[in-house]
Design an enzyme around this catalytic site. Structure first.
Site, PDB file in Angstrom:
ATOM      1  N   ASP A 141      22.112  84.382  -3.313  1.00 40.48           N
ATOM      2  CA  ASP A 141      22.121  85.419  -4.465  1.00 40.48           C
ATOM      3  C   ASP A 141      20.678  85.831  -4.842  1.00 40.48           C
ATOM      4  OD1 ASP A 141      23.749  85.083  -7.851  1.00 40.48           O
ATOM      5  OD2 ASP A 141      23.171  86.585  -6.369  1.00 40.48           O
ATOM      6  N   LYS A 144      17.866  90.568  -2.464  1.00 48.99           N
ATOM      7  CA  LYS A 144      18.840  91.059  -1.624  1.00 48.99           C
ATOM      8  C   LYS A 144      17.833  91.254   0.037  1.00 48.99           C
ATOM      9  CE  LYS A 144      20.950  90.723  -4.943  1.00 48.99           C
ATOM     10  NZ  LYS A 144      21.450  89.022  -5.134  1.00 48.99           N
ATOM     11  N   ASP A 169      26.331  87.054  -2.354  1.00 53.14           N
ATOM     12  CA  ASP A 169      26.754  87.895  -3.504  1.00 53.14           C
ATOM     13  C   ASP A 169      26.075  89.327  -3.462  1.00 53.14           C
ATOM     14  OD1 ASP A 169      25.932  87.989  -7.104  1.00 53.14           O
ATOM     15  OD2 ASP A 169      27.703  88.640  -6.068  1.00 53.14           O
ATOM     16  N   ASN A 170      26.522  90.280  -4.028  1.00 53.26           N
ATOM     17  CA  ASN A 170      26.243  91.641  -3.941  1.00 53.26           C
ATOM     18  C   ASN A 170      25.987  92.340  -2.948  1.00 53.26           C
ATOM     19  OD1 ASN A 170      23.863  89.589  -5.907  1.00 53.26           O
ATOM     20  ND2 ASN A 170      25.497  91.053  -7.079  1.00 53.26           N
ATOM     21  N   GLU A 199      29.319  92.057 -11.862  1.00 49.86           N
ATOM     22  CA  GLU A 199      29.641  91.040 -13.083  1.00 49.86           C
ATOM     23  C   GLU A 199      29.465  91.906 -14.267  1.00 49.86           C
ATOM     24  OE1 GLU A 199      27.368  90.339 -10.661  1.00 49.86           O
ATOM     25  OE2 GLU A 199      25.148  90.304 -11.497  1.00 49.86           O
TER      26      GLU A 199
HETATM   27  O1  LIG Z   1      18.650  91.297  -7.831  1.00 52.33           O
HETATM   28  C1  LIG Z   1      19.550  90.452  -8.065  1.00 52.33           C
HETATM   29  N1  LIG Z   1      19.323  89.294  -8.022  1.00 52.33           N
HETATM   30  C2  LIG Z   1      18.145  88.864  -7.573  1.00 52.33           C
HETATM   31  C3  LIG Z   1      17.928  87.410  -7.812  1.00 52.33           C
HETATM   32  C4  LIG Z   1      16.856  86.837  -7.570  1.00 52.33           C
HETATM   33  C5  LIG Z   1      16.776  85.246  -8.139  1.00 52.33           C
HETATM   34  O2  LIG Z   1      16.320  84.641  -7.084  1.00 52.33           O
HETATM   35  C6  LIG Z   1      15.278  83.939  -7.235  1.00 52.33           C
HETATM   36  N2  LIG Z   1      14.606  83.707  -5.986  1.00 52.33           N
HETATM   37  C7  LIG Z   1      14.509  82.564  -5.492  1.00 52.33           C
HETATM   38  C8  LIG Z   1      13.803  82.164  -4.217  1.00 52.33           C
HETATM   39  C9  LIG Z   1      13.208  83.154  -3.708  1.00 52.33           C
HETATM   40  O3  LIG Z   1      12.820  82.970  -2.799  1.00 52.33           O
HETATM   41  C10 LIG Z   1      13.356  84.590  -4.205  1.00 52.33           C
HETATM   42  C11 LIG Z   1      13.810  84.661  -5.519  1.00 52.33           C
HETATM   43  C12 LIG Z   1      14.599  84.858  -8.188  1.00 52.33           C
HETATM   44  O4  LIG Z   1      13.571  84.253  -8.999  1.00 52.33           O
HETATM   45  C13 LIG Z   1      15.593  84.952  -9.078  1.00 52.33           C
HETATM   46  O5  LIG Z   1      15.950  83.943 -10.016  1.00 52.33           O
HETATM   47  C14 LIG Z   1      20.943  91.177  -8.817  1.00 52.33           C
HETATM   48  C15 LIG Z   1      20.823  92.416  -9.213  1.00 52.33           C
HETATM   49  C16 LIG Z   1      22.074  92.730  -9.669  1.00 52.33           C
HETATM   50  N3  LIG Z   1      22.276  94.259 -10.431  1.00 52.33           N
HETATM   51  O6  LIG Z   1      23.352  94.618 -10.640  1.00 52.33           O
HETATM   52  O7  LIG Z   1      21.004  94.642 -10.306  1.00 52.33           O
HETATM   53  C17 LIG Z   1      23.204  92.129  -9.552  1.00 52.33           C
HETATM   54  C18 LIG Z   1      23.286  90.673  -9.149  1.00 52.33           C
HETATM   55  O8  LIG Z   1      24.191  89.875  -9.011  1.00 52.33           O
HETATM   56  C19 LIG Z   1      22.184  90.245  -8.581  1.00 52.33           C
HETATM   57  O9  LIG Z   1      22.025  88.955  -7.879  1.00 52.33           O
HETATM   58 MG   LIG Z   2      23.840  88.333  -7.760  1.00 43.33          MG
END
Ligand SMILES: O=C(NC/C=C/[C@H]1O[C@@H](n2ccc(=O)cc2)[C@H](O)[C@@H]1O)c1cc([N+](=O)[O-])cc(O)c1O
Ligand SMILES: [Mg+2]
Length: 214
Positions: A141, A144, A169-170, A199
């Site tokens: 999650d 992406k 997810d997603n 969500e």
């Molecule tokens: O972009 C999305 N998620 C990216 C999540 C990123 C998370 O993962 C961490 N991370 C931890 C370790 C790493 O190596 C890199 C990042 C980042 O610091 C952040 O906390 C997203 C976007 C939508 N949306 O509707 O736009 C809906 C969703 O459910 C989503 O999950």
């Molecule tokens: Mg997500």
């Protein structure tokens, strides 16, 4: 000074949830993000699918990629057997500070190990630094475009065994097209799509469950 969205989410937990009650923490975040301000938690609808997969796998070792405020971490940890281990990777130090407080409020800090850093750097260190053999369940999650490279990296590092379950997810919104194509076409995975909604919205999204065949 202006608060951040994760700080406001933590505030909603501290105002509305009962200390030591993980389900009340989950409910408080969902009510806040549904009624006050949207946030990228897996949410209540997809969260029920997550719960059912966690219960089915009954994992002893779990890796979560992307902690954010710890919503899904708390959902997963609240379902784990007593000596199970959940490692969650978070890149953003500010998010990590909030997530640790959410875990404490839920009373789950002993079941959760939050490690700060980039998944690409941390995954190769899992065995030596964190004493992990293989993961029974991985919840993807985070960014992406990292789903596919990190899946290949977990394979290369021997962190997946025959029967390990990846839950992503997603896969529709925002989408992870290369990952989806890979797990659905590779002979080494048995993949299944759980249709749901993004969500707190009516937009289609879903979770992809992929069993590693070894
Ligand atoms: O972009 C999305 N998620 C990216 C999540 C990123 C998370 O993962 C961490 N991370 C931890 C370790 C790493 O190596 C890199 C990042 C980042 O610091 C952040 O906390 C997203 C976007 C939508 N949306 O509707 O736009 C809906 C969703 O459910 C989503 O999950
Ligand atoms: Mg997500």
């Amino acid at each position: 000074t202006q608060s951040t969205r994760p700080q406001r989410i933590l505030g909603a937990v501290q105002r509305n949830a009962t200390r030591g009650d993980p389900r009340s923490v989950v409910r408080a975040i969902d009510q806040y993000c549904r009624n006050q301000e949207w946030a990228m938690n897996v949410g209540d609808e997809k969260g029920c699918i997550l719960d059912s997969v966690v219960s089915e796998v009954n994992p002893a070792t779990v890796l979560e990629l992307g902690t954010y405020c710890g919503y899904s971490t708390v959902r997963i940890a609240s379902l784990l057997p007593p000596h199970a281990k959940l490692i969650t990777l978070e890149f953003n130090p500010e998010f990590a500070v909030i997530a640790r407080q959410v875990f404490a409020w839920a009373g789950l800090e002993d079941k959760i190990q939050l490690v700060e850093g980039a998944s690409g750097d941390l995954i190769p260190k899992m065995k030596e630094q964190f004493g992990v053999e293989t993961f029974d369940l991985v919840f993807l999650d985070h960014w992406k475009d990292r789903y596919l490279p990190d899946t290949k990296l977990m394979e290369e590092c021997g962190l997946l065994r025959k029967g390990s379950v990846l839950l992503a997810d997603n896969v529709i919104c925002p989408g992870a097209p290369e990952y989806l194509e890979f797990v659905r076409s590779s002979p080494r995975y048995e993949s299944q799509y759980f249709k749901s909604h993004l969500e707190y919205t009516k937009v289609e999204d879903g979770l992809e469950k992929s069993v590693f065949l070894g």
